[in-house]
Write a protein that holds these residues in place. Structure first.
Motif, PDB file in Angstrom:
ATOM      1  N   LEU A   1      -1.248   8.020 -15.630  1.00  0.00           N
ATOM      2  CA  LEU A   1      -1.032   7.615 -14.232  1.00  0.00           C
ATOM      3  C   LEU A   1      -1.964   8.340 -13.270  1.00  0.00           C
ATOM      4  CD1 LEU A   1       2.882   7.653 -14.155  1.00  0.00           C
ATOM      5  CD2 LEU A   1       1.402   5.679 -14.517  1.00  0.00           C
TER       6      LEU A   1
ATOM      7  N   ARG B   1      -7.780   3.225  -4.738  1.00  0.00           N
ATOM      8  CA  ARG B   1      -8.838   3.910  -3.988  1.00  0.00           C
ATOM      9  C   ARG B   1      -8.719   5.421  -4.167  1.00  0.00           C
ATOM     10  NH1 ARG B   1     -10.024   3.540   1.289  1.00  0.00           N
ATOM     11  NH2 ARG B   1      -7.913   4.290   1.662  1.00  0.00           N
ATOM     12  N   LYS B   2      -8.549   6.124  -3.038  1.00  0.00           N
ATOM     13  CA  LYS B   2      -8.508   7.584  -3.121  1.00  0.00           C
ATOM     14  C   LYS B   2      -7.121   8.107  -3.472  1.00  0.00           C
ATOM     15  CE  LYS B   2      -9.952   8.135   1.198  1.00  0.00           C
ATOM     16  NZ  LYS B   2     -10.382   8.769   2.453  1.00  0.00           N
ATOM     17  N   GLY B   3      -6.105   7.407  -2.973  1.00  0.00           N
ATOM     18  CA  GLY B   3      -4.731   7.882  -3.124  1.00  0.00           C
ATOM     19  C   GLY B   3      -4.518   9.141  -2.301  1.00  0.00           C
TER      20      GLY B   3
ATOM     21  N   SER C   1      -4.869   2.289   4.355  1.00  0.00           N
ATOM     22  CA  SER C   1      -5.043   1.653   3.050  1.00  0.00           C
ATOM     23  C   SER C   1      -4.947   0.123   3.158  1.00  0.00           C
ATOM     24  CB  SER C   1      -3.955   2.203   2.124  1.00  0.00           C
ATOM     25  OG  SER C   1      -4.058   1.654   0.862  1.00  0.00           O
TER      26      SER C   1
ATOM     27  N   PHE D   1      -6.378   5.925 -13.780  1.00  0.00           N
ATOM     28  CA  PHE D   1      -5.763   4.670 -13.342  1.00  0.00           C
ATOM     29  C   PHE D   1      -6.821   3.747 -12.728  1.00  0.00           C
ATOM     30  CE2 PHE D   1      -2.259   2.344 -11.146  1.00  0.00           C
ATOM     31  CZ  PHE D   1      -1.382   2.294 -12.195  1.00  0.00           C
TER      32      PHE D   1
ATOM     33  N   TYR E   1       6.309   7.862  -1.957  1.00  0.00           N
ATOM     34  CA  TYR E   1       5.019   7.992  -2.645  1.00  0.00           C
ATOM     35  C   TYR E   1       4.559   9.457  -2.653  1.00  0.00           C
ATOM     36  CZ  TYR E   1      -0.107   7.619  -3.130  1.00  0.00           C
ATOM     37  OH  TYR E   1      -1.418   7.775  -3.515  1.00  0.00           O
TER      38      TYR E   1
ATOM     39  N   ARG F   1       0.801  -1.236   0.000  1.00  0.00           N
ATOM     40  CA  ARG F   1       0.000   0.000   0.000  1.00  0.00           C
ATOM     41  C   ARG F   1       0.828   1.278   0.000  1.00  0.00           C
ATOM     42  NH1 ARG F   1      -3.644  -1.443  -2.587  1.00  0.00           N
ATOM     43  NH2 ARG F   1      -5.254  -0.040  -1.802  1.00  0.00           N
ATOM     44  N   SER F   2       1.986   1.193  -0.636  1.00  0.00           N
ATOM     45  CA  SER F   2       2.879   2.360  -0.678  1.00  0.00           C
ATOM     46  C   SER F   2       2.958   2.995  -2.054  1.00  0.00           C
ATOM     47  CB  SER F   2       4.274   1.922  -0.221  1.00  0.00           C
ATOM     48  OG  SER F   2       4.211   1.349   1.051  1.00  0.00           O
ATOM     49  N   GLY F   3       2.066   2.607  -2.952  1.00  0.00           N
ATOM     50  CA  GLY F   3       2.110   3.170  -4.305  1.00  0.00           C
ATOM     51  C   GLY F   3       2.829   2.257  -5.291  1.00  0.00           C
ATOM     52  N   THR F   4       2.842   0.986  -4.991  1.00  0.00           N
ATOM     53  CA  THR F   4       3.549   0.005  -5.825  1.00  0.00           C
ATOM     54  C   THR F   4       2.950  -0.070  -7.236  1.00  0.00           C
ATOM     55  OG1 THR F   4       3.449  -1.266  -3.764  1.00  0.00           O
ATOM     56  CG2 THR F   4       4.546  -2.313  -5.647  1.00  0.00           C
ATOM     57  N   THR F   5       1.632  -0.132  -7.304  1.00  0.00           N
ATOM     58  CA  THR F   5       0.985  -0.401  -8.597  1.00  0.00           C
ATOM     59  C   THR F   5       1.235   0.729  -9.594  1.00  0.00           C
ATOM     60  OG1 THR F   5      -0.732  -1.417  -7.246  1.00  0.00           O
ATOM     61  CG2 THR F   5      -1.187  -1.218  -9.607  1.00  0.00           C
ATOM     62  N   VAL F   6       1.097   1.968  -9.128  1.00  0.00           N
ATOM     63  CA  VAL F   6       1.314   3.096 -10.047  1.00  0.00           C
ATOM     64  C   VAL F   6       2.788   3.134 -10.479  1.00  0.00           C
ATOM     65  CG1 VAL F   6       1.526   4.813  -8.162  1.00  0.00           C
ATOM     66  CG2 VAL F   6       0.916   5.550 -10.433  1.00  0.00           C
TER      67      VAL F   6
ATOM     68  N   ARG G   1       5.959   4.903   1.866  1.00  0.00           N
ATOM     69  CA  ARG G   1       4.832   5.829   2.107  1.00  0.00           C
ATOM     70  C   ARG G   1       4.644   5.988   3.617  1.00  0.00           C
ATOM     71  NH1 ARG G   1      -1.491   4.740   0.316  1.00  0.00           N
ATOM     72  NH2 ARG G   1      -2.111   6.918   0.178  1.00  0.00           N
TER      73      ARG G   1
END
Ligand code: A3P
Length: 343
Positions: free
Chosen positions: A275, A304-306, A184, A280, A239, A68-73, A176
């Motif tokens: 992105l 989600r919200k980011g 998250s 996304f 992040y 949940r640290s922004g891995t996917t983006v 993050r």
């Protein structure tokens, strides 16, 4: 000769009993790995040797993080930059295939896999996916073609990974702040059946602070990476900085990946737009639509919200005081500081 993976101990019987009632994605038990006691499901015992002895290659790119640290983006950004902005392929092939997750098999208990197969009994394609996600990355990734560079996501801390620093592959670590991470991580633990968390936020919060959520201890995870941040071939990112200024991040990551071409403003805008979380979230190649289709994730909880600090409303004043104190204590012995931006 096979390298010996870090030792483990079993979580106490009493704690195991309590946690198995709350985390329905696991059915057997949990282990604490190595001197830092990283928390993992029981299957670590049978798969650890495979993970630890995986042969990384110099042309691999690894993306590491606590969940949940922004891995996917960051996966999508790295993949696009490394593949000459091939949006055509990025729009057709799932990110999970282009950039596989090394150790997700640890979170696929055989009993739970059987349940996934049952929910999807009328669809052989979905059943195939339920089987594939349960295969260890050290087998699947080793079978990928040898002539094309590989992109690998892992949430393992450095001390549990095969010797990446020795082979000269590129490694990006994204961190993050823990308030956004715990919130998250709680939401995802509730919605993804491989975790199947049934409790409330304050219960999850206590597990997180006590280093009893998967891939924790959070601080050890970060500090291992932070201490290596100046090594050759490692790029350490926050992040908060990434989302504050995507164009700056894009240039930084491109440079790190050794891209010698200059990206035009138009290309940077296209990437930034791609992105942007609104786009996304609706992109089925990156938003885990495949897990949703197989009823493994219940809602749109992966993307989600980011943002930075958006999780504030989930913290009661008591939890807020507690986590602030925990952060302060854990920052005492390090010069690691989270950047703060209003994003
Ligand atoms: P929130 O749950 O706080 O919204 P990971 O990919 O490591 O699992 O991290 C997931 C977090 O990154 C989630 O945070 C998610 O919404 C956020 N995120 C995903 N895609 C993003 C994007 N394109 N821009 C900003 N944040 C994003």
């Amino acid at each position: 000769m096979a390298r010996q993976p870090p030792n483990y101990e079993l979580l106490s019987e009493e704690k195991t009993k309590e946690m198995l009632k709350l985390f329905k994605g696991e059915r057997t038990g949990f282990v604490l790995v190595g001197p830092k006691k990283y928390f993992f499901p029981f299957r670590y015992i049978e798969q650890a040797e495979g993970f630890y002895n995986f042969k990384a290659r110099s042309d691999d790119t690894w993306l590491l993080s606590h969940p949940r640290s922004g891995t996917t983006v960051m996966q999508e950004l790295i993949w696009l930059l490394a593949n000459d902005l091939n949006f055509d392929v990025a729009k057709k092939r799932l990110l999970t295939e282009r950039f596989p997750f090394f150790e997700f098999s640890l979170f696929n208990h055989p009993e739970v896999t059987q349940e996934f197969l049952l929910f999807n009994k009328d669809d052989t394609v979905k059943q195939q996916l339920c089987r594939e996600i349960a295969l260890p990355g050290y087998k699947v990734i080793a079978e990928m073609p040898s002539h094309t560079p590989r992109f690998i996501k892992s949430h393992f801390p450095f001390s549990m990974l095969p010797g990446l620093l020795d082979v000269g592959c590129k490694i990006v670590y994204i961190a993050r702040n823990p308030k956004d991470v715990v919130s998250s991580w709680y939401h995802l633990n509730r919605s993804i059946s491989t975790q199947g968390f049934l409790g409330d936020f304050s219960t999850f919060f206590e597990y997180f602070l006590n280093n009893l959520t998967p891939w924790s201890p959070y601080w050890e995870h970060l500090k291992e990476a932070w201490n290596l941040r100046n090594s050759k071939n490692i790029l350490f990112l926050f992040y908060e900085e990434v989302i504050h200024d995507f164009p700056k991040t894009i240039k930084k990551v491109a440079k790190f990946l050794g891209k010698t071409y200059t990206l035009s403003d138009e290309e940077i805008n296209k990437l930034t737009n791609h992105l942007n979380i609104q786009n996304f979230r609706n992109n089925p190649m990156v938003n885990y639509s495949e897990l949703k289709a197989c009823k493994i994730i219940k809602d749109n909880s992966f993307i989600r919200k980011g943002g930075n600090g958006n999780s504030e409303d989930i913290f009661t004043p008591e939890l807020n005081v507690k986590i602030e104190k925990w952060i302060e204590e854990n920052l005492k012995d390090t010069d690691l500081r989270f950047p703060s931006f209003n994003t």
